[in-house]
Design a protein around this motif. Structure first.
Motif, short mmCIF file in Angstrom:
data_model
loop_
_atom_site.label_atom_id
_atom_site.label_comp_id
_atom_site.label_asym_id
_atom_site.label_seq_id
_atom_site.Cartn_x
_atom_site.Cartn_y
_atom_site.Cartn_z
N UNK A 100 0.63 -1.29 0.23
CA UNK A 100 0.02 0.13 -0.09
C UNK A 100 0.93 1.23 0.19
N UNK A 102 3.52 1.62 -1.86
CA UNK A 102 3.51 2.06 -3.19
C UNK A 102 2.41 2.28 -4.15
N UNK A 103 1.11 2.09 -3.41
CA UNK A 103 0.04 2.22 -3.93
C UNK A 103 -0.53 3.84 -3.77
N UNK A 105 0.97 6.31 -4.85
CA UNK A 105 1.04 7.36 -6.14
C UNK A 105 -0.29 7.21 -6.99
#
Lengths: 215, 191, 61
Positions: A100, A102-103, A105
Motif C-alpha cells: 500500500x 507503493x499504491x 502514487x
C-alpha cells in the motif's frame, strides 16, 4: 481567517475519505489497527505536502498540455523515496503496510489536490492545503481503525514504529467474550465505513440546511 | 493445467480484488449506477490490465533486472500504464467510434485505478511464469467485472426505493458491498 | 554507472508518455461522441478529464 476555515474544512465538511470518497483503496484495507492507520496517514500527509510544494513551485514553467505526466513523475519519485526510507528506518511498518505504500502514487487525493489546488496557488498555501487534507485523511483512518480494533480484538495498542516498543495499550478484558471478529475482515470494513459516511452526510446536511436557513 | 484453473478461480471468487482486497474502489462507487456502464468499465479495465501487465512483466525481466535498477520499478510501471492508456485511447479514437462510445470514456479513469498497478506488481512479487501471469492478469479483471455488474444491478433497484436521508447514495451502497463481501466469503473453501 | 542508465531510462519513458499524452490531446473525438458523459458526480477524481468540475474557473477550496 480564510486559511483557518479551509484547514478545518478538510476535517469535517470536505473530509477526503468520508465526504469526497477519495483514496478509498488504502483507507479500507489499512485501517485494521491504529498503528497502521497512523503510519499510513503520516506517510500520505508527508507525500502530499512535498508534492504540493514541488508542483506549486513549478507551476509557472510546466506547459499546461502535459501537466498530468509531470505530476505523475513527481509523485512517483516522492513515493519511491518514501518507500525506501520506511523500509530502512521502520521495518515493522513496512511489513504491515506492504504494497500500500507503493499504491500511494495512485491515491486519488494526491493527484486531485495537485490538479485542483497546487497548480493554481502559491507555495505556502499549497503546503497548508496539503497538511489539512493529509491530517483529515489521518483523522478518518484513525476513526475507522479505533472502531474496528476495539470491536474485533477488545484492545487498543499503539507502538513506536522505529523500535517496536509499545507506547500504550488499553485492554478491555471484561468485554473480551463479546468481541466480533467480523470487523477485522473486509466486510466489517465496508460496514464501518458506511456507518461513518452516513454520520458525516448527516452533519453536512444539517450545516447546509442551517446555511440555507440563515440566507 | 489444474494449477492455472485454481489460480483463475481463486483470483475471481475467493480473493476477489474488490471484495477482499479493496483495490479498484474508486470506480466501484462512482461508475456503478447503471449496468451498461458497469460492463463498459469492466471491459476497459480488462483490456488495460492484460496489456499493461504483459508490458510491465517484459520490461521488468528484460530491462530492469539486467541493468540492476529494480528500485525504479514503481516509476517505470506507472509510466508504462499511463502511456498504454493514452495509446489505447488514440487507437480507439481513430479506428472505432463505436468502441469509443461504449468504453473510451472510462479510459482516463483507469490510469489511477489501484487495481492495474496492483496486478502489475503482484505478477513480479509472486514470481509467476508467463502462462501464470497471463491467467492471473485475465482473471482478476473478470472478478472485478463480475462484482461491478452485480453491484450495479442491486444499485439500480436501490435508486427506486426509500432510503433514510443521510444514507442516500454512497453509504447505503457501501452497506450492500459489505453484505456482498460476507456472501463471497462463502467461497473460501472452494479450491 | 547504473544510475546513468536509470536516469536515461526514466527520461525516455517519461518523454514517451508526454508525447503520447500530447498526441491524445490533439486527436479529435470521433463525430457523435462529443457530449458523452459518465455519471461522474460520485467519483470526485478531479484529475479525470470527464469530471464536470474541470469546467469551473477557480479551484474550489
Amino acid at each position: 481567517m480564510n486559511r483557518k476555515q479551509n484547514f478545518i474544512n478538510g476535517f469535517i465538511k470536505e473530509n477526503p475519505v468520508f465526504g469526497l470518497y477519495l483514496g478509498l483503496c488504502s483507507a479500507l484495507a489499512i485501517s485494521t489497527t491504529i498503528d497502521n492507520a497512523i503510519g499510513m496517514g503520516l506517510c500520505v500527509t508527508l507525500v502530499l505536502i512535498f508534492s504540493n510544494v514541488i508542483i506549486s513551485a513549478m507551476r509557472k514553467i510546466t506547459p499546461s498540455e502535459i501537466r498530468i505526466p509531470v505530476y505523475i513523475v513527481v509523485i512517483a519519485t516522492l513515493v519511491t523515496c518514501a518507500e525506501m526510507l520506511i523500509h530502512a528506518f521502520m521495518p515493522s511498518l513496512f511489513t504491515s503496510l506492504g504494497v500500500f505504500i507503493s499504491l500511494i502514487v495512485v491515491n486519488c487525493i494526491i493527484l486531485g489536490r495537485a490538479e485542483a489546488f497546487a497548480s493554481k496557488n502559491g507555495v505556502v498555501d499549497a503546503a497548508l492545503d496539503g497538511l489539512g487534507m493529509g491530517l483529515g485523511y489521518t483523522f478518518s483512518l484513525l476513526l475507522i481503525s479505533v472502531v474496528r480494533e476495539l470491536l474485533a480484538t477488545a484492545s487498543l495498542t499503539l507502538s513506536n514504529p522505529f523500535t517496536s516498543d509499545i507506547i500504550f495499550q488499553i485492554n478491555l478484558t471484561s468485554l473480551e467474550a463479546y468481541k466480533i471478529s467480523l470487523f477485522s475482515s473486509p466486510a466489517g470494513a465496508f460496514l464501518t465505513f458506511a456507518a461513518f459516511s452516513a454520520v458525516f452526510a448527516m452533519i453536512k446536511n444539517k450545516s447546509d440546511a442551517k446555511e440555507k436557513g440563515t440566507k | 493445467m489444474t494449477d492455472l484453473f485454481t489460480l483463475a478461480i481463486s483470483a475471481i471468487l475467493i480473493n476477489n480484488i474488490i471484495l477482499s482486497k479493496f483495490f479498484g474502489m474508486c470506480p466501484f462507487l462512482g461508475v456503478s449506477r447503471k449496468t451498461s456502464s458497469a460492463i463498459g468499465m469492466g471491459a476497459a479495465v480488462l483490456f488495460v490490465i492484460v496489456g499493461a501487465s504483459c508490458i510491465t512483466y517484459g520490461l521488468h525481466y528484460l530491462v530492469l533486472v539486467p541493468l540492476g535498477i529494480e528500485y525504479m520499478q514503481l516509476i517505470t510501471f506507472i509510466l508504462v500504464i499511463a502511456s498504454f492508456v493514452q495509446l489505447t485511447e488514440i487507437i480507439i479514437k481513430k479506428f472505432s467510434p463505436v468502441l469509443y462510445k461504449s468504453l473510451g470514456i472510462y479510459l482516463p479513469l483507469i490510469t489511477t485505478n489501484c487495481a492495474v498497478l496492483f496486478v502489475a506488481k503482484d505478477n513480479i512479487t509472486q514470481g509467476f511464469n508467463i502462462s501464470e501471469m497471463l491467467t492471473y492478469s485475465f482473471s482478476v479483471p473478470l472478478g472485478f467485472m463480475l462484482v461491478l455488474y452485480i453491484f450495479s444491478a442491486i444499485r439500480e433497484r436501490l435508486d427506486s426505493s426509500k432510503v433514510p436521508a443521510s444514507w442516500v447514495g454512497n453509504p447505503i451502497a457501501l452497506v450492500v458491498a459489505g453484505l456482498m463481501a460476507i456472501a463471497f466469503t462463502g467461497f473460501a473453501g472452494l479450491v | 554507472m547504473p544510475y546513468v542508465y536509470a536516469f536515461l531510462f526514466i527520461s525516455v519513458m517519461g518523454a514517451l508518455y508526454a508525447l503520447l499524452y500530447y498526441c491524445n490531446y490533439k486527436t479529435p473525438v470521433p463525430k457523435g461522441c462529443e457530449d458523452l458523459k459518465t455519471e461522474c458526480d460520485g467519483c470526485k477524481v478531479l484529475s479525470c478529464g470527464n469530471n464536470p468540475a474541470q469546467n469551473k474557473i477557480e479551484g474550489d477550496i
